[in-house]
Design an enzyme around this catalytic site. Structure first.
Site, PDB file in Angstrom:
ATOM      1  N   ASN A 180     -11.121   5.179  39.620  1.00 38.25           N
ATOM      2  CA  ASN A 180     -11.684   5.723  38.363  1.00 38.25           C
ATOM      3  C   ASN A 180     -10.560   5.444  37.206  1.00 38.25           C
ATOM      4  OD1 ASN A 180     -11.818   7.898  36.154  1.00 38.25           O
ATOM      5  ND2 ASN A 180     -12.528   9.227  37.496  1.00 38.25           N
ATOM      6  N   LYS A 207      -9.471   8.103  34.566  1.00 39.54           N
ATOM      7  CA  LYS A 207      -8.194   8.751  35.367  1.00 39.54           C
ATOM      8  C   LYS A 207      -6.840   8.027  35.304  1.00 39.54           C
ATOM      9  CE  LYS A 207      -9.041  11.328  38.952  1.00 39.54           C
ATOM     10  NZ  LYS A 207      -9.269  11.738  40.439  1.00 39.54           N
ATOM     11  N   ASP A 240      -6.173  14.693  44.030  1.00 35.38           N
ATOM     12  CA  ASP A 240      -7.514  15.419  43.983  1.00 35.38           C
ATOM     13  C   ASP A 240      -7.347  16.432  43.199  1.00 35.38           C
ATOM     14  OD1 ASP A 240     -10.032  15.432  45.036  1.00 35.38           O
ATOM     15  OD2 ASP A 240      -9.619  16.823  46.197  1.00 35.38           O
ATOM     16  N   SER A 241      -8.518  16.572  42.317  1.00 31.05           N
ATOM     17  CA  SER A 241      -8.513  17.496  41.459  1.00 31.05           C
ATOM     18  C   SER A 241      -9.989  18.151  41.055  1.00 31.05           C
ATOM     19  CB  SER A 241      -8.114  16.810  40.030  1.00 31.05           C
ATOM     20  OG  SER A 241      -8.944  15.770  39.589  1.00 31.05           O
ATOM     21  N   PHE A 281     -13.403  12.753  29.982  1.00 34.31           N
ATOM     22  CA  PHE A 281     -14.529  12.218  31.007  1.00 34.31           C
ATOM     23  C   PHE A 281     -14.699  13.718  31.748  1.00 34.31           C
ATOM     24  CE2 PHE A 281     -10.418  11.507  32.867  1.00 34.31           C
ATOM     25  CZ  PHE A 281     -10.507  11.835  34.375  1.00 34.31           C
ATOM     26  N   ASP A 308     -14.594  17.583  30.512  1.00 35.83           N
ATOM     27  CA  ASP A 308     -13.621  17.894  29.268  1.00 35.83           C
ATOM     28  C   ASP A 308     -14.466  18.072  28.323  1.00 35.83           C
ATOM     29  OD1 ASP A 308     -11.619  17.013  30.939  1.00 35.83           O
ATOM     30  OD2 ASP A 308     -11.285  15.057  29.661  1.00 35.83           O
ATOM     31  N   HIS A 311      -3.523  19.740  33.518  1.00 39.54           N
ATOM     32  CA  HIS A 311      -3.300  19.775  34.870  1.00 39.54           C
ATOM     33  C   HIS A 311      -2.555  18.609  35.557  1.00 39.54           C
ATOM     34  CE1 HIS A 311      -7.246  18.008  34.699  1.00 39.54           C
ATOM     35  NE2 HIS A 311      -7.211  18.227  35.930  1.00 39.54           N
TER      36      HIS A 311
END
Length: 205
Positions: A8, A11, A64-65, A145, A148, A173
């Site tokens: 990503n 990210k 991982d979110s 993204f 958001d 976070h």
């Protein structure tokens, strides 16, 4: 070398602002898709980190979110990327969420990020960060993204998509989890105040 197991690009931009020494999976020569089939953030994060570490022999970070929305009984959580629509269709997904929540009064939501560091020694570590907010009533902003544009921060009176990347990295976070992980990375990679070279193991465990 320190690898971050993600493809990503959005990210990765956030991550490199915080831990600039990271390289992506592609930069490290790893191109395989890793199926995220865990039921927790920790399970997905450790799977990605371990897979890339075993293939490369180098220390690997992964995350991982997800977003947990009260209206959807704390979902989507680990299914965040494919909730309603895939991340590639996030504007359609966000539009649908707002339609479903049209008459909702409890709009509380929380972003969660779990980071895993997997070392060639076989040791691995987790850190977690969170960001509380609300689901906005309309999308706003062009930055960021995923969710958001509908993730509203009451104290800022803005969505995450309405603030700059530098501003987001101060409160996100992912930043909270990465800042905690930086302490562990320093303990793993620093010796007598100077950087050690991370040596690739021929047969990592």
């Amino acid at each position: 070398m320190l690898i971050f197991a993600t493809c990503n690009e959005d990210k990765l931009k956030e991550i490199k602002k915080i831990i600039p020494e990271c390289v992506s999976m592609k930069e490290a020569g790893f191109y395989e898709d890793i199926v995220e089939d865990g039921t927790t953030y920790e399970q997905n994060a450790v799977k990605k980190a371990k897979t890339v570490m075993l293939a490369s022999g180098y220390a690997t970070l992964s995350d991982d979110s997800g977003i947990e929305i009260d209206f959807f009984d704390k979902k989507p959580g680990v299914d965040t990327a494919n909730f309603l629509f895939s991340n590639k269709e996030y504007k359609e997904r966000n539009k649908k969420i707002l339609e479903l929540m049209k008459n909702c009064t409890n709009r509380y939501a929380i972003y969660v990020c779990t980071i895993c560091l997997f070392l060639p020694s076989g040791e691995y570590f987790f850190t977690t960060g969170t960001l509380e907010g609300e689901i906005a009533t309309t999308p706003a902003g062009t930055n960021g993204f995923a969710y958001d544009e509908i993730f509203y921060i009451p104290k800022l009176k803005k969505t995450l998509a309405q603030i700059s990347l530098n501003e987001k990295n101060k409160i996100s976070h992912r930043n909270e989890a990465l800042q905690k992980m930086k302490i562990i990375i320093n303990d793993s990679f620093l010796e007598n105040g100077s950087k050690k070279v991370q040596i690739k193991q021929i047969k990592p465990v």
